[in-house]
Design a protein around this motif. Structure first.
Motif, PDB file in Angstrom:
ATOM      1  N   GLN A   1       7.325   8.205   5.367  1.00 36.67           N
ATOM      2  CA  GLN A   1       6.351   7.576   6.248  1.00 36.67           C
ATOM      3  C   GLN A   1       7.052   6.766   7.342  1.00 36.67           C
ATOM      4  O   GLN A   1       6.695   6.851   8.513  1.00 36.67           O
TER       5      GLN A   1
ATOM      6  N   ARG B   1       5.009  13.645   3.116  1.00 31.51           N
ATOM      7  CA  ARG B   1       4.635  12.551   2.221  1.00 31.51           C
ATOM      8  C   ARG B   1       3.408  12.948   1.401  1.00 31.51           C
ATOM      9  O   ARG B   1       3.299  12.640   0.221  1.00 31.51           O
ATOM     10  N   ASP B   2       2.501  13.658   2.054  1.00 38.71           N
ATOM     11  CA  ASP B   2       1.305  14.077   1.352  1.00 38.71           C
ATOM     12  C   ASP B   2       1.627  15.031   0.204  1.00 38.71           C
ATOM     13  O   ASP B   2       0.953  15.025  -0.823  1.00 38.71           O
TER      14      ASP B   2
ATOM     15  N   TYR C   1       4.281  12.821   7.606  1.00 41.80           N
ATOM     16  CA  TYR C   1       3.094  12.455   6.833  1.00 41.80           C
ATOM     17  C   TYR C   1       2.643  13.612   5.963  1.00 41.80           C
ATOM     18  O   TYR C   1       2.161  13.427   4.852  1.00 41.80           O
ATOM     19  N   THR C   2       2.814  14.815   6.483  1.00 43.69           N
ATOM     20  CA  THR C   2       2.470  15.969   5.662  1.00 43.69           C
ATOM     21  C   THR C   2       3.403  16.063   4.459  1.00 43.69           C
ATOM     22  O   THR C   2       2.951  16.273   3.329  1.00 43.69           O
TER      23      THR C   2
ATOM     24  N   GLY D   1       7.241   7.697  15.910  1.00 41.70           N
ATOM     25  CA  GLY D   1       5.824   7.559  16.237  1.00 41.70           C
ATOM     26  C   GLY D   1       5.587   6.335  17.085  1.00 41.70           C
ATOM     27  O   GLY D   1       4.793   6.348  18.032  1.00 41.70           O
ATOM     28  N   SER D   2       6.309   5.266  16.771  1.00 42.23           N
ATOM     29  CA  SER D   2       6.136   4.038  17.541  1.00 42.23           C
ATOM     30  C   SER D   2       6.723   4.189  18.937  1.00 42.23           C
ATOM     31  O   SER D   2       6.519   3.342  19.784  1.00 42.23           O
TER      32      SER D   2
ATOM     33  N   PRO E   1       5.966  12.359  13.136  1.00 43.60           N
ATOM     34  CA  PRO E   1       5.061  11.697  12.187  1.00 43.60           C
ATOM     35  C   PRO E   1       4.092  12.672  11.536  1.00 43.60           C
ATOM     36  O   PRO E   1       3.810  12.564  10.351  1.00 43.60           O
ATOM     37  N   ASN E   2       3.617  13.627  12.329  1.00 42.22           N
ATOM     38  CA  ASN E   2       2.713  14.605  11.728  1.00 42.22           C
ATOM     39  C   ASN E   2       3.386  15.347  10.590  1.00 42.22           C
ATOM     40  O   ASN E   2       2.788  15.597   9.556  1.00 42.22           O
ATOM     41  N   TRP E   3       4.636  15.702  10.806  1.00 43.53           N
ATOM     42  CA  TRP E   3       5.344  16.428   9.757  1.00 43.53           C
ATOM     43  C   TRP E   3       5.654  15.542   8.568  1.00 43.53           C
ATOM     44  O   TRP E   3       5.446  15.927   7.423  1.00 43.53           O
TER      45      TRP E   3
ATOM     46  N   VAL F   1       0.801  -1.211   0.000  1.00 46.48           N
ATOM     47  CA  VAL F   1       0.000   0.000   0.000  1.00 46.48           C
ATOM     48  C   VAL F   1       0.844   1.275   0.000  1.00 46.48           C
ATOM     49  O   VAL F   1       0.601   2.174  -0.773  1.00 46.48           O
ATOM     50  N   PRO F   2       1.866   1.379   0.866  1.00 45.47           N
ATOM     51  CA  PRO F   2       2.584   2.658   0.878  1.00 45.47           C
ATOM     52  C   PRO F   2       3.432   2.886  -0.362  1.00 45.47           C
ATOM     53  O   PRO F   2       3.780   4.005  -0.658  1.00 45.47           O
TER      54      PRO F   2
END
Lengths: 304, 150, 376, 181, 215, 603
Positions: free
Chosen positions: C118, C140-141, C137-138, C125-126, C133-135, C72-73
């Motif tokens: 990611q 990555r977005d 993921y952004t 994050g883990s 992770p927020n950054w 998926v990723p």
């Protein structure tokens, strides 16, 4: 102040503490969101969450102990709050402070967690006892520097009464114990990091490892009770710290500012760090904070 | 030929249509090709229709009388005229009809040219147009059926 | 100690499938002694969709929307590999236009970048740090935004297809890539470095944890950041060159330590490497020419019998496709060999004994276990 | 690649060989040769890595093809060792002692194809499936669509008209060489 | 592709008289059977409760399928679902919303059912992507279900493969609206027709080794 | 735990003072990318209902549902998408042969009802209808093959010196490759007058099964080899992949299969009941319709006799089509099959007088397929001059083997296939050829390929040329006078040419070949029968059984249909085959019911 109005005022105070605790939770969530680059939830979100949890149906049954646990937890928080004077000089907000209340307060700080431990262990989910064991180990660890700091203050003031400790600090910020006994303050504030359970000392309820730990099995009204407990407990702790180290408060706004700053301290650290493992956390608390605490006590001793 | 009044002209035209009708009836009785008799009877019927139209005009109803331009495909212009004969086929029948209408049209055009009365001239032109319309009908049919591959 | 005693002292614990710390929908059945795991068994199958079976009954072109779902990723590696395998077997590979090769390289590198971002976030994050992770993921977005612009979809691109790619690069893509993605990533990376690699807590949690012994590398077929964290410069892009990688200028990133920290560090470096590679690719991208070979009728396309194995470097390691054709319009067999198959089952199970319970989730993230790739 | 195949030929009997790419060769051997060959390869050649183990079902021939992909991680080349075993009561020697990760492959193959690897630790232990009581699903004689219809109902209400049949019907397509049934 | 056969319909039809989504005011509207008799009070209380429920949806952190990949952007900074009062909860006990993110393998379905039943009522299921509606691209797979609503009650479907985070946000807003109006009663339907759901579940999951309802 | 490592992470707090990354929650902030793959949109008018989208959809997400009345070239079906299956791969868009299907860039669709996620794009109204952006078909990417495998032709220079076949024919490999382009939509079946099973035999060719292909072809066409060479191929004109590319070479594929087998009888698998034992049928006219009737009735046991006026069967395909298009051996192979089937063939026999009446008495039914044998006249002056000939006569004479002479320069009047044939034949006879046609080249009824071939062979085409008259020149040649025409619109049918007065062009030629059309000639019939059967134009009207107004007389071919091509004649023959059996009570009378929509699959 007569007893009956005092009781009524205390109840109002508890509700106020709850409201404040929830609100501060909302603010912190907002702040955390901002550092993460998000907009974050509305500030009143914790109220909604509380209301939502009250509107759910209870579906679980894990035995009587597990029902009592949230009550213990909330009772611990409320009890602690009731012992600590919030605003010195305003009788309505002085709660049930009495000589030796600091000892009771120390006890109540344990009380909630222990009750939680009993109930959570009965809930049957393996993650709960793991979380509990982590929590209790960590608590034991951070209680040591905190206790040392308290001992230092008690020795310094010569009283177990919070009221008197506060009174001793009046007359300008230079009289605060933060300045008067910085080593004890360091020990206590580092212990506060663990007490408030923000990173790096939030392994107790680490969702990535043991889904939320002790409260894993609690839901609906029980969960809202836990939320109440956590909110009031947080407020009580902040007020206690304020009283012990920041010279208490003589007005409500002052209390708000001081308590918020105390709370924010743990958030300030917690927002940017990952969490320690349990044994790392224990090692941390038994390290520099304990040394500081011991030094603080020694300092007082030597000063005598 | 000289005409003095509109009625006279219309009578003349009606007479022409009747002539054509009679001629088609006559040919219809003679042709051998199956179905062609019916075609000619239809043609004759069509002339009766034209006659009825003219009678309407005579009675004063000028509506729809050859208004606007009528297309002239000029197909019949350079084709050879045919004489009706018993073994006529459809192509010849169309040719014959086309030529007949063209003759009528030419006649009215000549008459229009010869007359000096503007009203009469208009009437003749109208009649010519009417005949042109009939011719167009046959030319279209010819274009569609006979010249389909051309 | 007798077995009974051992059993009494051991607590059985299930990680997952419903568990926020698990990577994807899988589970680890573990046994605890105190805080330490003594044994773990990976259980997969929660995401089993039987891709290999489904592809056996789909025509070649119909198989290609399906493969991107295998991981998926990072779907593009799968698309490229299926296309490459079938092109090799059908002889279409000689007709893939130059521009398509460049675009494919670009897409692969973009997907690696997205996946690396990611995982880098997942590393902390883990461990309970929400900021990074927020950054990431952004960030990555932002890459996904460009993917959407290029391929028409955010997650499942279905873009690389036999003979080339499905659409041309849009106008002004390189500039937007630079300003909207690469520059933003580069601006944020130092802060991320501060929050991860300079963080005393992360260092304590990651250094010396989850060490993979070097001697396992060869025999187990470990690949990707895991093997590069051992100091072995093993990278399919260099070892088995494909597409335009031989023409690009890059060095295989390695470090030593072979622990969670080292693997995170590799990923951090490869993000920078990917950024650089994407710049190189966009600079050298041909502007003219077709982006796809002329394809036969895909509804009836048949490929002569044959078998092959093609591989490419995914963010997790070496991804391989074993494809067997039998002359019909469908594949006889396709076997997807994902790096997670080794990392997520055999290697993880070998690493679990002695691991602290709190380290299991970071360990799985650092191995980049991707369950849909294990069970397919 | 040529040299290694020659080396193999000198020691084992090779049924066929094929060079697919410069870095990928394929050889076919008898089932009995596989384990000795792989053992020798792992111990004496640079092909030390078992990249994957896979099965192809040649239903028409009644055979399974097992494909072992060995890789030389330093020389950057691969060798595909193929062997065919009968489909009925399919059994194959295990290689898990050479490569520990082969356990997973053999477990999966055992589950998905029903090939038995005696001695491999997790034979018969469910890996991906749970509560499966049909044919091993990756076998070609297992019909996934039929299984789907039997177990996973779809949302009703769909009607498809095949244009080919539809226009034939509407416009009266007919055949004249054969009588209608 | 070869000819497809008629699907075999589920073993049992829904019991007569039951309706998929019982509207507010009919039968058991919120599950609070023991509420005061006065209808006005009952309704007012229900409205308040529903309002609270809608404002604070807690989503269970269970990425059942590939749709989970779009849940991460949704929870993190770019799309930030927390601003709508939604949060991820790691345990089913504290969750109200179960997102079935796409296809469900039978092995997963078993876990999802278990997790769903452990959630406190009222609870809602959001079906994400084509797969939950009619099987999606794995319609012919032997291991994935085609229709989620045969096994669990679905309150909102979000079409797409994958639906973009914005579509998910729209879906959640739609769910909130329905919760607010008291129309999202899938959980109640599940309880009312438990036999039917159980029969469907057991038909598929042959090695059923769970209690019939996991409180 | 160094101080740096303790303090560095706090730099993350900087983010708290900058703008959040979060996309605002307002509609339209982030529209789908310009090529986003969102919900489907379809142009109902452009869509031809070929179902290729449903075919390629690996998720079986697309149903074809009846929306409009089916016509030739449009099945009337439209795709209905099930979003419970769709995976937005957009293969359906990329494959869509007509280019009607596309995707919008809208992506939000939420509902609580799982049954709601289906609609027919372009038919059911949706908010995203007419979306400007979204995934569209792109020129550079095709997953069907729009390019036809080129067919070898003799070099034009070479072929005007020979009578050999111009078209070389596909090799096996080429045929398989061309057959693989088919998407099996079946629209061609509707367009083919005989409704041949085109996708089926193309699939058989693709699979390498030529015997099956031949059997499928012979299932409803008794002269496929002829069709494979000279068919007007209505099928190709509606071919779905021909909408945006070259249509499939259906004709050449048929030609490929039929040419592969010499002994047809041994290959054909005939499995019919001999229901016609003891019944006699007379067929008048040995053209395609007659041959079709004869063959399919003969294999059913009927005793069939064909009466042909010319020395050879084949009708127009024998005498009308030049041998470089349809060589004699191919025709003979067909006739051989007829003989093998037991058909009695009487050639050089023109039925006349009362013979038809006698036949009606002796036979159970009579089939008339005499075709159009009488050329239309030019009608212009000078038509009777020597040197003005009719194309049909020229072609017939050439095909029968008579000596034909056209001189050095020829003008052909007409634009149909006959005109082109006459021109190309004249070219091969050594003449310089000009075609004078009344309308534009695009209006020419002749096959485009034929026109191209003719031009390649050096035939000059003058469009919009109206013949005015033919005059004899002093040196015994002909002066062909023509005038230019302008095209005027017509309220009925195509634009019509109109002579531009006053301009005359002259062309001195040796022959004027008239090829403007032909009509039927019914003078051989007894008049009373003719009256019942034919109309003024010479056409015969038949009912659904192929029977004329006279009981027992069936008809077909160019007499009946106005398309004047062989495949229509074959279709008429097939209709008569059934009609005769119905007439004789062998088959039940057709019931006039609304045809049921064949719902093939419920999935």
């Amino acid at each position: 102040m007569p007893l009956l109005p005092k009781i009524l005022w205390s109840l109002v105070g508890v509700l106020g503490a709850l409201a404040y605790g929830l609100a501060i939770g909302g603010i912190i969530r907002k702040v955390m969101a901002r550092i993460q680059g998000r907009i974050g939830p509305p500030v009143w979100q914790p109220y909604l969450d509380l209301g939502k949890n009250l509107s759910l149906r209870t579906a679980t049954h894990h035995g009587v102990m597990s029902f009592i646990a949230p009550i213990f937890r909330a009772g611990g928080g409320i009890g602690l709050y009731l012992l600590i004077p919030v605003v010195v000089g305003v009788p309505a907000l002085e709660n049930f402070s009495f000589s030796g209340d600091l000892l009771m307060a120390m006890y109540f700080m344990f009380f909630g967690s222990l009750g939680m431990a009993l109930g959570a262990a009965e809930a049957g989910h393996p993650h709960s006892p793991i979380g509990i064991s982590r929590g209790l180990s960590q608590m034991t660890a951070y209680e040591l520097p905190f206790a040392l700091a308290v001992v230092a203050l008690v020795a310094q003031t010569g009283s177990f009464s919070i009221h008197e400790i506060v009174a001793a600090q009046q007359g300008g910020w230079l009289h605060w114990n933060l300045i008067q006994n910085p080593l004890a303050a360091v020990a206590a504030f580092l212990a506060f990091l663990g007490m408030n359970m923000y990173a790096p000392f939030n392994i107790v309820g680490a969702p990535q490892e043991i889904p939320v730990g002790p409260p894993t099995e609690f839901n609906s009204q029980f969960l809202s009770l836990l939320m109440v407990g956590r909110a009031t407990f947080a407020v009580a702790k902040m007020v206690l710290y304020m009283d012990l180290f920041l010279g208490g408060a003589t007005s409500l706004p002052e209390a708000f500012v001081k308590t918020f700053l105390i709370y924010f301290w743990s958030v300030f650290v917690g927002a940017v760090f990952p969490r320690f493992r349990t044994e790392q956390a224990i090692r941390f608390f038994l390290g520099w904070p304990t040394v500081a605490g011991v030094a603080g006590v020694l300092l007082v001793m030597l000063n005598r | 030929m000289q005409f003095d009044s509109i009625e006279e002209i219309l009578d003349f035209a009606i007479g022409k249509e009747m002539e054509a009708h009679d001629m088609y009836m006559d040919i219809a009785g003679k042709v051998k090709r199956p179905g062609l008799e019916k075609t000619f009877l239809e043609l004759a019927q069509m002339e009766l229709g034209h006659k009825a139209r003219l009678e309407q005009v005579k009675a004063g109803d000028l509506s729809g009388f050859a208004a606007g331009e009528v297309q002239n495909l000029k197909i019949s212009d350079h084709l050879v005229d045919v004489k009706p004969h018993p073994n006529m086929d459809y192509q010849e029948a169309l040719l014959f009809a086309m030529k007949a209408e063209q003759r009528a049209h030419d006649l009215y055009v000549d008459l229009a040219r010869a007359t000096s009365d503007p009203g009469l001239r208009e009437l003749f032109k109208g009649l010519a147009k009417e005949e042109l319309k009939h011719k167009l009908f046959f030319e279209t049919e010819y274009d569609d059926v006979i010249l389909e591959g051309n | 100690m007798t077995t009974t005693e051992t059993l009494r002292r051991r607590v059985q614990l299930w990680f997952g499938p419903q568990h926020p710390g698990i990577t994807g929908n899988m589970s680890v059945q573990a046994w605890l002694e105190g805080d330490t795991l003594t044994q773990g068994i990976t259980h997969v199958g929660y995401l089993h969709r039987a891709f290999e079976k489904l592809m056996e009954r789909r025509k070649f072109i119909q198989s290609f929307p399906i493969v991107c779902r295998i991981c998926v990723p990072e779907p593009d590696t799968n698309e490229y590999l299926l296309a490459a395998a079938l092109e090799e077997l059908s002889g279409l590979d000689r007709e893939v236009p130059e521009k398509a090769l460049w675009i494919r390289t670009l897409v692969l590198e973009m997907s690696r970048l997205a996946a690396m971002l990611q995982v880098l976030g997942g590393h902390v994050g883990s461990m309970g740090l929400g900021v990074v992770p927020n950054w990431t993921y952004t960030l990555r977005d932002y890459v996904l935004d460009r993917f959407e612009e290029l391929t028409g979809a955010r997650v499942y691109h279905m873009y690389t297809v036999f003979g080339g790619v499905r659409r041309d690069l849009p106008e002004g893509f390189a500039e937007r890539m630079e300003t909207e993605v690469l520059a933003k990533i580069e601006a944020k990376l130092p802060v991320i470095d501060n929050a991860i690699f300079d963080s005393s807590v992360f260092r304590k949690r990651a250094i010396g944890v989850g060490v993979v012994p070097e001697e396992w590398a060869d025999e187990m077929g470990i690949s990707g950041p895991v093997v590069r964290a051992m100091g072995i410069p093993r990278d399919t892009r260099k070892d088995f060159p494909y597409l335009k990688y031989p023409e690009l200028d890059f060095e295989v990133v390695t470090t030593t330590g072979s622990d969670i920290y080292a693997r995170a560090w590799i990923r951090r470096q490869e993000i920078a490497q990917s950024v650089d590679l994407i710049r190189q690719i966009l600079r050298r991208m041909p502007t003219e020419g077709p982006y796809c070979a002329k394809l036969p009728n895909m509804l009836t396309w048949t490929i002569p019998p044959g078998q092959t194995y093609v591989r490419a470097e995914a963010s997790r390691g070496e991804m391989g496709y074993y494809v067997v054709t039998d002359g019909s319009d469908k594949m006889r067999r396709v076997h997807v060999r994902g790096p997670s198959y080794v990392h997520g089952v055999s290697l993880l199970e070998r690493l679990i004994p002695g691991t602290n319970i709190a380290d299991l989730s970071p360990l799985m993230v650092s191995l980049q276990t991707c369950p849909p790739e294990i069970e397919r | 690649m040529k040299t290694i195949i020659d080396d193999i030929r000198a020691r084992f009997s090779v049924e066929w060989e094929h060079e697919q790419r410069a870095d990928l060769a394929q050889i076919g051997v008898a089932p009995g040769t596989v384990v000795p060959l792989l053992t020798w390869m792992k111990l004496h050649t640079p092909f030390v890595q078992l990249n994957h183990l896979s099965v192809v079902d040649w239903l028409e021939d009644g055979e399974f093809q097992l494909t072992y992909l060995l890789t030389d991680p330093h020389g950057h080349r691969s060798l595909m060792v193929c062997t065919r075993i009968p489909r009925e009561e399919a059994t194959m020697e295990s290689v898990h002692e050479l490569w520990p990760q082969a356990v997973t492959y053999e477990q999966e193959i055992n589950e998905m194809f029903g090939i038995h690897f005696p001695g491999s630790p997790r034979q018969g232990v469910p890996f991906i499936l749970e509560g499966w009581d049909d044919l091993p699903p990756m076998r070609r004689d297992f019909d996934t669509v039929a299984y789907m219809h039997a177990h996973h109902p779809s949302r009703p209400g769909r009607e498809h008209v095949d244009p080919r049949v539809y226009v034939g019907k509407v416009f009266g397509e007919r055949g004249y060489l054969h009588d209608d049934d | 592709m070869e000819k497809r056969k008629l699907p075999v319909l589920p073993v049992a039809a829904p019991p007569e008289g039951s309706r998929p989504h019982a509207p507010l005011g009919e039968g058991c509207f919120l599950g609070e059977e023991e509420l005061p008799k006065a209808p006005a009070l009952k309704e007012a209380l229900a409205t308040i409760k529903n309002w609270f429920r809608a404002q604070s949806l807690w989503v269970m952190a269970y990425g059942t399928g590939c749709g989970a990949i779009e849940l991460r952007p949704l929870t993190t900074a770019r799309f930030d679902m927390e601003r709508f009062g939604m949060a991820m909860r790691p345990t089913p006990r504290q969750s109200n919303v179960l997102i079935v993110s796409g296809y469900l393998a039978t092995k997963s379905l078993k876990r999802v059912i278990r997790a769903y039943e452990q959630m406190p009522s009222p609870k809602w299921i959001v079906g994400l992507g084509s797969c939950t509606i009619n099987g999606g691209m794995y319609w012919d797979s032997y291991n994935t279900i085609n229709r989620l609503d045969l096994y669990l009650p679905v309150d909102v479907y979000i079409a797409g493969c994958m639906p973009r985070p914005e579509a998910l946000i729209e879906g959640f807003k739609y769910l909130m609206e329905r919760v607010k109006k008291g129309e999202a009663n899938g959980w109640h339907h599940y309880l009312e027709n438990l036999d039917w759901y159980k029969a469907n579940q057991k038909k598929l999951i042959t090695d059923w080794n769970l209690p019939d309802y996991n409180w | 735990m160094s101080l740096k490592n303790t303090l560095a992470p706090f730099s993350a707090w900087m983010q708290a003072f900058s703008k959040p990354f979060t996309v605002p929650d307002e509609p339209g902030v982030r529209p789908g990318a310009p090529r986003y793959r969102g919900w489907h949109i379809n142009d109902r008018e452009t869509c031809i209902g070929c179902g290729t989208c449903a075919e390629i959809c690996q998720n079986v997400a697309i149903d074809m549902v009846p929306v409009d009345e089916p016509t030739k070239g449009d099945s009337g079906l439209r795709p209905k998408v099930d979003y419970g299956r769709c995976c937005w791969c957009a293969l359906c868009v990329d494959v869509c042969p007509s280019g009607s299907l596309a995707m919008s860039n809208e992506y939000v669709w939420v509902d609580h009802d799982g049954d709601a996620f289906r609609y027919t794009p372009g038919v059911d109204e949706k908010p995203w209808d007419g979306a400007e952006l979204g995934w569209r078909k792109d020129e550079g990417f095709d997953i069907v093959d729009h390019e036809r495998v080129p067919m070898g032709h003799l070099d034009p220079e070479e072929r005007i010196h020979t009578w050999a076949e111009v078209v070389v024919g596909y090799t096996e490999e080429e045929a398989r490759r061309e057959a693989a382009r088919c998407v099996e939509c079946g629209l061609c079946v509707a367009a083919c007058p005989a409704h041949m099973h085109i996708p089926d035999y193309i699939a058989a060719i693709r699979d390498g099964d030529d015997v099956r292909a031949l059997n499928v072809i012979y299932d409803n066409n008794s002269m496929p080899e002829m069709c494979g060479k000279v068919c007007t191929r209505r099928c190709e004109s509606v071919c779905s992949i021909g909408v945006n590319g070259d249509p499939l070479a259906i004709r050449w594929l048929k030609r490929y299969v039929t040419e592969r087998f010499d002994d047809l009888k041994s290959v054909l698998d005939v499995d019919v009941e001999r229901v016609g034992e003891g019944r006699k049928i007379a067929v008048i006219g040995g053209g395609p319709s007659g041959i079709t009737v004869a063959y399919y009735l003969a294999i059913r046991g009927f005793e069939v006799t064909i009466h042909e006026a010319l020395p050879q069967l084949g009708g127009a395909t024998f005498f009308g089509i030049p041998k470089y298009r349809f060589p004699m051996p191919s025709l003979e192979k067909q006739i051989k099959l007829l003989e093998d089937a037991g058909v009695k063939i009487v050639t050089n026999h023109r039925v006349e007088g009362d013979e038809l009446r006698r036949m009606l008495e002796e036979n159970d039914a009579v089939f008339i397929g005499t075709g159009l044998m009488k050329p239309y006249r030019l009608g212009a002056e000078g038509e009777d001059l020597p040197g003005v000939v009719y194309a049909l006569d020229l072609l017939r004479d050439k095909n029968i083997g008579r000596e034909v002479e056209v001189g050095e320069r020829v003008v052909v009047v007409g634009g149909g296939n006959v005109a082109i044939d006459a021109a190309r034949v004249s070219r091969r006879l050594g003449a310089e050829v000009t075609i004078a046609y009344r309308r534009r080249i695009v209006d020419m009824p002749a096959d485009d390929e034929e026109i191209e071939d003719a031009e390649a062979e050096g035939v000059e085409i003058i469009p919009q040329a109206i013949p005015l008259r033919v005059e004899r020149t002093d040196d015994g040649r002909l002066d062909f006078v023509w005038g230019p025409a302008e095209m005027v619109p017509s309220d009925r049918g195509r634009p019509r040419p109109k002579l531009i007065e006053g301009v005359e062009h002259h062309m001195v030629v040796d022959r004027v070949i008239v090829a403007i059309g032909q009509s039927a000639d019914h003078s051989w019939m007894p008049p009373d029968i003719a009256e019942k059967v034919a109309d003024a134009k010479g056409w015969i009207t038949v009912d659904h059984n192929g029977m004329t107004g006279h009981r027992g007389i069936f008809a077909g071919g160019d007499l009946v249909n106005d398309t004047a091509d062989a495949i229509s004649a074959i279709a008429d023959g097939l209709r008569a085959v059934e009609g005769i059996q119905r007439f004789l009570g062998i088959l039940p009378e057709r019931e006039e019911t609304e045809p049921e929509i064949p719902v093939i699959t419920v999935r």
